[in-house]
Design a protein around this motif. Structure first.
Motif, PDB file in Angstrom:
ATOM      1  N   PHE A  80     -11.067  -8.318   6.185  1.00 57.34           N
ATOM      2  CA  PHE A  80     -11.229  -7.624   4.699  1.00 57.34           C
ATOM      3  C   PHE A  80     -11.356  -6.887   3.164  1.00 57.34           C
ATOM      4  O   PHE A  80     -10.796  -7.824   2.863  1.00 57.34           O
ATOM      5  N   GLY A  81     -11.847  -5.999   2.664  1.00 52.21           N
ATOM      6  CA  GLY A  81     -11.826  -6.143   1.531  1.00 52.21           C
ATOM      7  C   GLY A  81     -10.710  -5.312   0.831  1.00 52.21           C
ATOM      8  O   GLY A  81      -9.400  -5.040   0.968  1.00 52.21           O
ATOM      9  N   ALA A  82     -11.006  -4.395   0.094  1.00 53.85           N
ATOM     10  CA  ALA A  82     -10.810  -3.240   0.153  1.00 53.85           C
ATOM     11  C   ALA A  82     -11.345  -1.725  -0.065  1.00 53.85           C
ATOM     12  O   ALA A  82     -12.679  -1.468  -0.113  1.00 53.85           O
ATOM     13  N   VAL A  83     -10.457  -0.565   0.097  1.00 54.40           N
ATOM     14  CA  VAL A  83     -10.704   0.664   0.308  1.00 54.40           C
ATOM     15  C   VAL A  83     -10.426   1.356  -0.512  1.00 54.40           C
ATOM     16  O   VAL A  83      -9.437   1.413  -1.027  1.00 54.40           O
ATOM     17  N   GLY A  84     -11.126   2.728  -1.092  1.00 50.66           N
ATOM     18  CA  GLY A  84     -10.881   3.750  -1.817  1.00 50.66           C
ATOM     19  C   GLY A  84     -12.073   3.474  -3.345  1.00 50.66           C
ATOM     20  O   GLY A  84     -12.463   2.383  -3.774  1.00 50.66           O
ATOM     21  N   VAL A 137       7.732  -8.582   6.049  1.00 49.41           N
ATOM     22  CA  VAL A 137       6.823  -8.144   7.189  1.00 49.41           C
ATOM     23  C   VAL A 137       7.432  -6.775   7.206  1.00 49.41           C
ATOM     24  O   VAL A 137       8.256  -6.256   6.908  1.00 49.41           O
ATOM     25  N   ARG A 138       6.031  -5.739   6.672  1.00 50.70           N
ATOM     26  CA  ARG A 138       5.385  -4.487   6.834  1.00 50.70           C
ATOM     27  C   ARG A 138       5.464  -4.296   8.186  1.00 50.70           C
ATOM     28  O   ARG A 138       4.729  -4.606   9.035  1.00 50.70           O
ATOM     29  N   GLU A 139       5.718  -2.562   8.646  1.00 50.15           N
ATOM     30  CA  GLU A 139       5.738  -2.506  10.141  1.00 50.15           C
ATOM     31  C   GLU A 139       4.623  -1.537   9.378  1.00 50.15           C
ATOM     32  O   GLU A 139       4.425  -0.901   8.817  1.00 50.15           O
ATOM     33  N   PHE A 286      -7.506  -9.683   8.051  1.00 46.52           N
ATOM     34  CA  PHE A 286      -7.094  -9.950   7.044  1.00 46.52           C
ATOM     35  C   PHE A 286      -7.969  -9.695   5.713  1.00 46.52           C
ATOM     36  O   PHE A 286      -9.048  -9.134   5.703  1.00 46.52           O
ATOM     37  N   GLU A 287      -6.832  -9.464   4.976  1.00 47.04           N
ATOM     38  CA  GLU A 287      -7.269  -8.903   3.642  1.00 47.04           C
ATOM     39  C   GLU A 287      -6.638  -9.229   2.373  1.00 47.04           C
ATOM     40  O   GLU A 287      -5.233  -9.481   2.189  1.00 47.04           O
ATOM     41  N   PRO A 288      -6.595  -8.731   0.544  1.00 44.71           N
ATOM     42  CA  PRO A 288      -5.937  -9.564   0.176  1.00 44.71           C
ATOM     43  C   PRO A 288      -5.019  -8.106  -0.090  1.00 44.71           C
ATOM     44  O   PRO A 288      -5.192  -6.365   0.135  1.00 44.71           O
ATOM     45  N   VAL A 289      -3.835  -7.655  -0.596  1.00 38.91           N
ATOM     46  CA  VAL A 289      -3.461  -6.508  -0.882  1.00 38.91           C
ATOM     47  C   VAL A 289      -3.865  -5.819  -1.671  1.00 38.91           C
ATOM     48  O   VAL A 289      -3.515  -4.548  -1.461  1.00 38.91           O
ATOM     49  N   HIS A 290      -4.280  -6.246  -2.839  1.00 35.04           N
ATOM     50  CA  HIS A 290      -5.020  -5.118  -3.986  1.00 35.04           C
ATOM     51  C   HIS A 290      -6.700  -4.651  -3.396  1.00 35.04           C
ATOM     52  O   HIS A 290      -6.261  -4.310  -2.362  1.00 35.04           O
ATOM     53  N   GLY A 291      -6.304  -3.013  -3.959  1.00 34.69           N
ATOM     54  CA  GLY A 291      -7.244  -2.040  -3.657  1.00 34.69           C
ATOM     55  C   GLY A 291      -8.727  -2.351  -4.811  1.00 34.69           C
ATOM     56  O   GLY A 291      -8.622  -3.608  -4.598  1.00 34.69           O
TER      57      GLY A 291
HETATM   58  N1  GGG Z   1      -6.469  -4.318   0.991  1.00 36.21           N
HETATM   59  C1  GGG Z   1      -5.938  -3.548   0.935  1.00 36.21           C
HETATM   60  C2  GGG Z   1      -6.723  -2.785   0.293  1.00 36.21           C
HETATM   61  O1  GGG Z   1      -7.400  -1.463   0.447  1.00 36.21           O
HETATM   62  N2  GGG Z   1      -5.617  -0.997  -0.386  1.00 36.21           N
HETATM   63  C3  GGG Z   1      -5.715   0.352  -0.376  1.00 36.21           C
HETATM   64  C4  GGG Z   1      -5.201   0.851   0.057  1.00 36.21           C
HETATM   65  O2  GGG Z   1      -5.070   2.151  -0.750  1.00 36.21           O
HETATM   66  N3  GGG Z   1      -3.896   0.743   1.093  1.00 36.21           N
HETATM   67  C5  GGG Z   1      -2.841   1.356   0.718  1.00 36.21           C
HETATM   68  C6  GGG Z   1      -1.980   1.366   2.219  1.00 36.21           C
HETATM   69  O3  GGG Z   1      -1.847  -0.324   2.463  1.00 36.21           O
HETATM   70  O4  GGG Z   1      -1.016   1.606   2.306  1.00 36.21           O
END
Ligand code: GGG
Length: 361
Positions: A80-84, A137-139, A286-291
């Protein structure tokens, strides 16, 4: 003469989604394809790219296909990449895609390592003196992101609307993420789990969280424990990070703390993440943490390290730990040689970092 091992082809669904997600997923795919090309046919990736995200929403009114989870179910893993994107309200895009997949596939453990890379300056003064490396480790299935609540204006009139956003804590949900954290701690040099709480103010859910932690900890006498309020844990990330190994926290608390951790390591662009369904009943993601970073999207300057590190976590999950280690070593060689994107003080483009990582494989 023994026959060569049968080639293993992993079916991966790529969901770049929005903004820089498109660039960094392409970056991670290029690294994995280079790895496969050098494997003498031992393994390969069969990619299916799905066009979901905010652009898809503008065309169809949906963030993903109605039967999207069915489409994804048969894959070995999701990348996965990023959403928003500014054209779609954030709660619509997040719930319509990323959270729909995480919750629909019971990816209840979100593993977010905080790694410090050679050649990347940390804002932490003492980062050079101590080897720093911990995992949040995130629930990932309930807590503050249970999606429970509602809004009501009824007869109150404009300006008097009420909203309820209810956190859900189940003993089962707390226990499984805590056992996951303890099992992970047992694989690490420092066998310690720090539980993040807020039970002084949140006297129901967080007290259940604390009591479950105490009970689970009794089954792991070889693992050191501590329970720390979330506000104090934020301070500890900055002031005493050398005291951390595995940090287990509820959905929202871990979301905030893992961003803080990756910022302390130098940039959000470095941070990797795995949304796991540990029982493997569903594919993990699997995805980067960033948005999606709309401010830099499409300019070719996004940091691909978080996405490439996430690809390394996917390799571990697929049973290729040696290949995962090669990717991590190639990342370290790349940052160590000063090939850095702008967010970490360099001038390299996304493509230049990808080329250097592939060269260093
Ligand atoms: N790749 C991570 C991503 O797209 N994060 C967007 C986002 O706003 N995430 C909020 C969250 O993970 O709770």
């Amino acid at each position: 003469m023994s026959a060569p091992p049968a080639p293993r082809t992993f079916r991966i669904a790529a969901i770049p989604a929005d903004g820089v997600g498109i660039e960094v997923v392409a970056a991670g795919r290029a690294v994995l394809d280079a790895l496969a090309a050098g494997s003498d046919g031992a393994f390969a990736f069969d990619w299916t790219e799905l066009p979901w995200g905010c652009g898809y929403y503008e065309r169809t009114g949906r963030m993903m296909d109605e039967d999207g989870l069915e489409v994804l179910r048969g894959f070995d893993a999701l990348y996965f990449g990023a959403v928003g994107w500014p054209s779609v309200p954030d709660h619509v895009s997040l719930w319509g895609l990323r959270l729909k997949i995480c919750q629909g596939f019971d990816q209840w453990a979100n593993v977010r390592p905080v790694r410090f890379h050679p050649g990347v300056e940390s804002p932490l003064r003492r980062a050079d003196e101590h080897p720093l490396d911990w995992v949040v480790v995130r629930e990932n299935s309930e807590g503050e992101y249970a999606g429970l609540g509602g809004r009501n204006l009824s007869a109150r009139g404009p300006g008097n609307e009420v909203a309820l956003q209810t956190a859900l804590f189940t003993e089962r949900g707390c226990e499984r993420i805590m056992r996951f954290a303890f099992d992970l701690a047992r694989t690490r040099a420092v066998k310690k789990v720090s539980s993040v709480t807020k039970s002084n103010a949140q006297q129901y859910g967080m007290v259940l969280w604390d009591e479950t932690f105490e009970r689970v900890a009794r089954d792991y006498p070889d693992v050191t424990t501590e329970s720390v309020l979330v506000d104090a844990m934020a301070a500890k990330f900055v002031l005493r990070p050398e005291d951390l190994s595995v940090v287990v926290a509820s959905n929202l608390n871990a979301d905030i703390l893992s961003d803080l951790g990756s910022a302390l390591a130098g940039s959000l662009g470095l941070a990797a993440s795995a949304n796991l369904n540990p029982e493997r009943r569903f594919p993990s993601m699997f995805e980067p943490v960033h948005g999606s970073a709309p401010d830099i999207a499409g300019r070719g300057v996004a940091n691909p390290i978080g996405a490439i590190s996430s690809a390394a976590m996917m390799l571990d999950h697929l049973g290729l730990p040696d290949q995962a280690a090669r990717v991590r070593a190639a990342i370290e060689a790349t940052t160590g040689a000063g090939v850095l994107t702008g967010d970490i003080g360099g001038k390299a483009t996304t493509d230049e970092v990808v080329a250097a990582v592939i060269e260093n494989l």
